[in-house]
Design a protein around this motif. Structure first.
Motif: not given
Length: 115
Positions: A47-49, A53-55
């Motif tokens: 759920g936090m990937v 990926l967005a930094g």
């Protein structure tokens, strides 16, 4: 099950629901059953990937230390994978060999992240 043996809860995998079960066991303490979680030592919280990926998150912020969480919950951690389930015998075969008996089993493997 005999009177001197606690019921065995077997959690296969470290998906969202099992992480919550372990968190609650750690918070509430001393359940009337024994708990074991079979999962790799590190679990990426899927759920936090997107935030990773967005930094927005570092990798260490989205990876759960399953052995540490299991220890806080009073559960045993088995760093392995289930490869077979025998409901009649209430036994799970492990990839590394051997097997584990259970009274109640739950499957929640979560996502699989490469790396």
């Amino acid at each position: 099950m005999t009177a001197d043996r606690r019921a065995q809860l077997l959690l296969l995998g470290a998906g969202h629901a099992h992480l919550e079960v372990l968190r609650r066991l750690a918070a509430e303490g001393s359940p009337p059953f024994a708990a074991t979680v079979v999962a790799p030592a590190r679990h990426v919280y899927s759920g936090m990937v997107p935030g990773y990926l967005a930094g927005r998150y570092r990798l260490d912020e989205i990876v759960f230390d399953v052995p540490a969480l299991a220890a806080r919950a009073g559960a045993e951690h088995v760093p392995d994978l289930a490869v077979g389930l025998d409901p009649a015998a209430r036994r799970v075969a492990l990839a590394g060999g051997g097997s584990i008996e259970y009274d109640l089993v739950s499957l929640d493997v979560g996502s699989l992240a490469a790396g």
